[in-house]
Design a protein around this motif. Structure first.
Motif, PDB file in Angstrom:
ATOM      1  N   GLU A 195       3.841   5.831  -5.533  1.00 45.01           N
ATOM      2  CA  GLU A 195       3.821   5.920  -6.997  1.00 45.01           C
ATOM      3  C   GLU A 195       2.783   6.927  -7.470  1.00 45.01           C
ATOM      4  O   GLU A 195       3.035   7.708  -8.393  1.00 45.01           O
ATOM      5  N   ALA A 196       1.615   6.938  -6.836  1.00 43.83           N
ATOM      6  CA  ALA A 196       0.575   7.906  -7.201  1.00 43.83           C
ATOM      7  C   ALA A 196       1.051   9.329  -6.915  1.00 43.83           C
ATOM      8  O   ALA A 196       0.825  10.241  -7.718  1.00 43.83           O
ATOM      9  N   LEU A 197       1.710   9.529  -5.777  1.00 44.61           N
ATOM     10  CA  LEU A 197       2.233  10.861  -5.458  1.00 44.61           C
ATOM     11  C   LEU A 197       3.324  11.285  -6.435  1.00 44.61           C
ATOM     12  O   LEU A 197       3.382  12.452  -6.836  1.00 44.61           O
ATOM     13  N   ALA A 198       4.164  10.357  -6.829  1.00 43.48           N
ATOM     14  CA  ALA A 198       5.230  10.689  -7.777  1.00 43.48           C
ATOM     15  C   ALA A 198       4.649  11.098  -9.123  1.00 43.48           C
ATOM     16  O   ALA A 198       5.126  12.054  -9.749  1.00 43.48           O
ATOM     17  N   ARG A 199       3.617  10.398  -9.576  1.00 42.24           N
ATOM     18  CA  ARG A 199       2.973  10.776 -10.843  1.00 42.24           C
ATOM     19  C   ARG A 199       2.345  12.163 -10.742  1.00 42.24           C
ATOM     20  O   ARG A 199       2.461  12.977 -11.653  1.00 42.24           O
ATOM     21  N   ARG A 200       1.698  12.448  -9.615  1.00 39.60           N
ATOM     22  CA  ARG A 200       1.058  13.756  -9.451  1.00 39.60           C
ATOM     23  C   ARG A 200       2.101  14.873  -9.365  1.00 39.60           C
ATOM     24  O   ARG A 200       1.925  15.944  -9.950  1.00 39.60           O
ATOM     25  N   ARG A 201       3.190  14.630  -8.646  1.00 39.99           N
ATOM     26  CA  ARG A 201       4.247  15.642  -8.556  1.00 39.99           C
ATOM     27  C   ARG A 201       4.885  15.901  -9.912  1.00 39.99           C
ATOM     28  O   ARG A 201       5.221  17.033 -10.241  1.00 39.99           O
ATOM     29  N   ALA A 202       5.056  14.850 -10.703  1.00 40.41           N
ATOM     30  CA  ALA A 202       5.643  15.020 -12.032  1.00 40.41           C
ATOM     31  C   ALA A 202       4.710  15.845 -12.921  1.00 40.41           C
ATOM     32  O   ALA A 202       5.167  16.674 -13.708  1.00 40.41           O
ATOM     33  N   ALA A 203       3.414  15.632 -12.797  1.00 39.42           N
ATOM     34  CA  ALA A 203       2.461  16.395 -13.602  1.00 39.42           C
ATOM     35  C   ALA A 203       2.438  17.864 -13.171  1.00 39.42           C
ATOM     36  O   ALA A 203       2.323  18.764 -14.000  1.00 39.42           O
ATOM     37  N   GLU A 204       2.542  18.110 -11.881  1.00 38.96           N
ATOM     38  CA  GLU A 204       2.531  19.488 -11.386  1.00 38.96           C
ATOM     39  C   GLU A 204       3.840  20.205 -11.663  1.00 38.96           C
ATOM     40  O   GLU A 204       3.872  21.425 -11.738  1.00 38.96           O
ATOM     41  N   GLU A 238       0.834  -1.202   0.000  1.00 39.21           N
ATOM     42  CA  GLU A 238       0.000   0.000   0.000  1.00 39.21           C
ATOM     43  C   GLU A 238       0.872   1.256   0.000  1.00 39.21           C
ATOM     44  O   GLU A 238       0.581   2.232  -0.688  1.00 39.21           O
ATOM     45  N   SER A 239       1.959   1.224   0.742  1.00 44.18           N
ATOM     46  CA  SER A 239       2.873   2.354   0.776  1.00 44.18           C
ATOM     47  C   SER A 239       3.492   2.591  -0.597  1.00 44.18           C
ATOM     48  O   SER A 239       3.595   3.743  -1.049  1.00 44.18           O
TER      49      SER A 239
END
Length: 63
Positions: A30-39, A24-25
């Motif tokens: 991974e979801a946070l990394a994708r969002r940070r890359a998009a931002e 889960e961690s």
């Protein structure tokens, strides 16, 4: 039940919990990394406008 069996079941349950928490961690990271890359993508360049004196319309400035 002998104490050894109870202890073994406790260890197996703890191992399963650790495995679940680790997966889960990883998923959340991974979801946070994708969002940070998009931002972090560079923003669109700002186009300045200037007013055309003849028509009164605003057009992009030719720099």
């Amino acid at each position: 039940m002998p104490p050894l069996v109870i202890a073994a079941l406790g260890v197996l349950g703890a191992a399963a919990l650790v495995k679940l928490l680790a997966s889960e961690s990883r998923r959340v990271n991974e979801a946070l990394a994708r969002r940070r890359a998009a931002e972090a993508a560079p923003p669109e360049p700002v186009t300045r406008l200037e007013r055309d004196p003849q028509s009164g319309a605003y057009r992009p400035r030719a720099d």
